[in-house]
Design a protein around this motif. Structure first.
Motif, PDB file in Angstrom:
ATOM      1  N   ALA A 159    -126.716  -7.269 117.615  1.00 25.55           N
ATOM      2  CA  ALA A 159    -126.379  -6.367 118.724  1.00 25.55           C
ATOM      3  C   ALA A 159    -126.001  -4.979 118.207  1.00 25.55           C
ATOM      4  O   ALA A 159    -125.359  -4.833 117.165  1.00 25.55           O
ATOM      5  N   ARG A 160    -126.400  -3.969 118.944  1.00 24.41           N
ATOM      6  CA  ARG A 160    -126.086  -2.576 118.630  1.00 24.41           C
ATOM      7  C   ARG A 160    -125.099  -2.024 119.654  1.00 24.41           C
ATOM      8  O   ARG A 160    -125.068  -2.448 120.817  1.00 24.41           O
ATOM      9  N   ASN A 161    -124.346  -1.014 119.234  1.00 21.79           N
ATOM     10  CA  ASN A 161    -123.397  -0.379 120.151  1.00 21.79           C
ATOM     11  C   ASN A 161    -124.091   0.397 121.262  1.00 21.79           C
ATOM     12  O   ASN A 161    -123.461   0.753 122.258  1.00 21.79           O
ATOM     13  N   GLU A 162    -125.386   0.632 121.117  1.00 21.12           N
ATOM     14  CA  GLU A 162    -126.117   1.338 122.167  1.00 21.12           C
ATOM     15  C   GLU A 162    -126.113   0.563 123.483  1.00 21.12           C
ATOM     16  O   GLU A 162    -126.342   1.132 124.553  1.00 21.12           O
ATOM     17  N   ARG A 163    -125.836  -0.747 123.391  1.00 25.86           N
ATOM     18  CA  ARG A 163    -125.838  -1.549 124.612  1.00 25.86           C
ATOM     19  C   ARG A 163    -124.770  -1.081 125.602  1.00 25.86           C
ATOM     20  O   ARG A 163    -124.904  -1.290 126.812  1.00 25.86           O
ATOM     21  N   TYR A 164    -123.712  -0.458 125.119  1.00 24.29           N
ATOM     22  CA  TYR A 164    -122.660   0.027 126.012  1.00 24.29           C
ATOM     23  C   TYR A 164    -123.077   1.288 126.754  1.00 24.29           C
ATOM     24  O   TYR A 164    -122.481   1.636 127.773  1.00 24.29           O
ATOM     25  N   LEU A 165    -124.091   1.954 126.253  1.00 29.58           N
ATOM     26  CA  LEU A 165    -124.549   3.199 126.860  1.00 29.58           C
ATOM     27  C   LEU A 165    -125.879   3.035 127.590  1.00 29.58           C
ATOM     28  O   LEU A 165    -126.118   3.669 128.615  1.00 29.58           O
ATOM     29  N   PHE A 166    -126.757   2.155 127.072  1.00 29.01           N
ATOM     30  CA  PHE A 166    -128.125   2.061 127.588  1.00 29.01           C
ATOM     31  C   PHE A 166    -128.314   0.991 128.663  1.00 29.01           C
ATOM     32  O   PHE A 166    -129.410   0.844 129.198  1.00 29.01           O
ATOM     33  N   TRP A 167    -127.277   0.236 128.995  1.00 25.14           N
ATOM     34  CA  TRP A 167    -127.435  -0.872 129.936  1.00 25.14           C
ATOM     35  C   TRP A 167    -127.969  -0.472 131.308  1.00 25.14           C
ATOM     36  O   TRP A 167    -128.646  -1.285 131.978  1.00 25.14           O
ATOM     37  N   PRO A 168    -127.737   0.768 131.806  1.00 29.31           N
ATOM     38  CA  PRO A 168    -128.277   1.101 133.134  1.00 29.31           C
ATOM     39  C   PRO A 168    -129.793   1.039 133.224  1.00 29.31           C
ATOM     40  O   PRO A 168    -130.353   1.029 134.330  1.00 29.31           O
ATOM     41  N   MET A 169    -130.495   1.006 132.090  1.00 26.87           N
ATOM     42  CA  MET A 169    -131.953   0.920 132.126  1.00 26.87           C
ATOM     43  C   MET A 169    -132.454  -0.497 132.381  1.00 26.87           C
ATOM     44  O   MET A 169    -133.656  -0.729 132.499  1.00 26.87           O
ATOM     45  N   GLY A 170    -131.521  -1.458 132.455  1.00 26.57           N
ATOM     46  CA  GLY A 170    -131.872  -2.811 132.887  1.00 26.57           C
ATOM     47  C   GLY A 170    -132.287  -3.772 131.803  1.00 26.57           C
ATOM     48  O   GLY A 170    -132.615  -4.927 132.090  1.00 26.57           O
ATOM     49  N   ILE A 171    -132.295  -3.344 130.546  1.00 26.64           N
ATOM     50  CA  ILE A 171    -132.681  -4.224 129.443  1.00 26.64           C
ATOM     51  C   ILE A 171    -131.436  -4.941 128.916  1.00 26.64           C
ATOM     52  O   ILE A 171    -130.475  -4.280 128.528  1.00 26.64           O
ATOM     53  N   PRO A 172    -131.430  -6.275 128.898  1.00 22.33           N
ATOM     54  CA  PRO A 172    -130.270  -6.989 128.374  1.00 22.33           C
ATOM     55  C   PRO A 172    -130.090  -6.717 126.881  1.00 22.33           C
ATOM     56  O   PRO A 172    -131.045  -6.768 126.112  1.00 22.33           O
TER      57      PRO A 172
END
Length: 498
Positions: A451-464
């Protein structure tokens, strides 16, 4: 296999193994043998689910436990098929299911697996043969009428990898504009980099080349074409390769990976479970491996063969405490899509998170105009002129492992490493040091330790879990819009041939 044997298998083998499981509704059949098979699959599914070893490379189809489907096969549900074509379609989905069941059973906890194996041996039963037998029996009953076949075609679908609820909560219509702006900026920066002469690219460490066996001579285009055409002589015209021909093609198009190597995180290796920390994934950089995988795409009137080559790095090292993109494990998949003539239609590549999807069409390929919309366009940083006498060299940057250039050259260098080609399926069931086996991927197809920390920022794009490494079939490749690496019509949407 007699009905008595199936009943013994159902009661002695499976019910004992899952006595504590909650009963589930099972499709009802008029005869005892078919019902026994239905119960067998239901209880087998409960065992696998309880053990947490579901393999999601291919998608289960509700009420058809002997079938699984991927995006390529799902696309055939839109076709008008005669009886032979329909039966062949079912054969392919049944093969996917059998493969999935076998992997799941091999990943069972050791005690359960030994218990199943022991009881099967006691009654002289091979559980894989039972899966095949029951699948054959139930398909003849379930699909003997036209309306049943039509129903299967409506449900043999693969859900996309995007979560609409995330986009709703993330105000996608607004935030997508911000992400699209960032994507356009990355495209522009990458184009500028590709516009530099190869010799001007920065080298921060030592350029190391990883190459396939030099003992194998690449096939001629005529030989490749002959293999593709001969292997496509079946009801669905899908190139189904023999083991020998598959290896010949993978060796023929195997690229050379040229990597700017600064640290061990820039070295490719073999995926293993750490012998000390059982749940930790290790990349053995002392043994360079490239994982091969066959896929297909539907292009005009043809089903095109695709050769996938995947490499793994120990990590993408973080450049700072606030680096959103760094983390454990990193990897790249390079794909060759072949025309019936043996010529490549195009090449494309992703990082194993589904990110950084690049296309490299050839000069014989026409790129179709893309419609103006907010959706992320495909990105073509370079068009290739193919040199059939040399190998494709893929130049990879240190640290980020971005692909900086593709060119053709002799695979010879003062610093070279030969890699072995391995079937990618081994990653679905890797052996641990205690004798058990475990998939590299979670039940949702994601390697959560990457897991990358980008998940906290990029989640609105809908990719789990964006940025995390993924299993085949789970690569969403566009943040804005919806696109999948294994989309059955991906190349047909964007390319044609002269």
């Amino acid at each position: 296999m007699k009905f008595k044997i199936l009943l013994i298998l159902q009661c002695a083998l499976l019910l004992n193994a899952c006595a504590s499981l909650t009963p589930q509704s099972v499709r009802q059949y008029p005869d005892k043998e078919s019902q026994s098979c239905a119960n067998f699959f239901s209880e087998l599914d409960q065992i696998v689910s309880a053990a947490g070893v579901i393999d999601s490379e291919a998608v289960r189809i509700k009420n058809y436990p002997y079938l699984r489907v991927n995006r390529f096969l799902s696309d055939f549900s839109n076709d008008q098929m005669d009886a032979a074509s329909f039966d062949s379609w079912i054969d392919h989905m049944q093969t996917l299911a059998e493969e999935g069941w076998q992997i799941e059973l091999s990943n069972m906890p050791a005690l359960d697996r030994k218990n199943i194996s022991f009881q099967a041996a006691e009654i002289n039963i091979n559980i894989n043969e039972t899966i095949r037998y029951c699948g054959n029996l139930l398909r003849t009953i379930d699909l003997d009428e036209e309306n049943e076949r039509l129903h299967l075609k409506t449900i043999a679908k693969v859900p996309d990898e995007y979560k609409t609820w995330q986009r709703v909560l993330g105000l996608y219509p607004l935030t997508a504009f911000v992400f699209r702006s960032g994507i356009d900026k990355w495209h522009e920066e990458t184009k500028n980099s590709y516009g530099q002469p190869l010799e001007k690219l920065n080298v921060h460490g030592e350029l190391l080349r990883y190459f396939p066996s030099l003992n194998s001579t690449p096939l001629s285009l005529q030989d490749v074409s002959q293999i593709i055409i001969t292997s496509s002589q079946n009801a669905l015209s899908i190139p189904v390769l023999s083991t020998i021909n598959k290896q010949k093609l993978f060796q023929s198009y195997a690229p050379v990976f040229e990597i700017d190597t600064v640290t061990n995180d820039d070295r490719i290796g073999t995926v293993e479970w750490d012998p000390v920390q059982v749940s930790k994934i290790k990349i053995n950089i002392n043994l360079a491996s490239v994982y091969q995988h066959i896929s297909y795409t539907r292009f005009e009137d043809h089903n095109l063969l695709q050769l996938n080559y995947t490499i793994w790095f120990p990590s993408r090292p973080k450049t700072s405490t606030f680096d959103l993109l760094g983390g454990q494990l990193d990897g790249i998949t390079w794909r060759v899509t072949l025309l019936p003539s043996g010529k490549p239609l195009a090449f494309d590549t992703i990082h194993n998170c589904g990110c950084y999807h690049l296309f490299f069409p050839t000069r014989e390929t026409i790129t179709l105009p893309q419609t103006e919309s907010l959706d992320e366009p495909i990105f073509i940083p370079q068009t290739l002129t193919i040199n059939t006498t040399d190998r494709a060299i893929i130049r990879i940057r240190n640290g980020s492992h971005y692909i900086e250039r593709v060119y053709y050259d002799k695979p010879i260098s003062s610093k070279t490493n030969q890699y072995q080609l391995i079937e990618s399926n081994v990653l679905r069931s890797l052996e641990l040091n205690n004798g058990e086996r475990r998939s590299l991927f979670g039940q949702d197809g994601i390697i959560h330790s990457s897991a990358r920390n980008e998940r906290y920022l990029f989640w609105p794009m809908g990719i789990p879990n964006p940025g995390a490494m993924r299993q085949w079939g789970h690569h969403a490749t566009a943040f804005v819009g919806r696109r999948h690496f294994d989309d059955a019509r991906l190349f047909e949407k964007y390319f044609s041939v002269r």
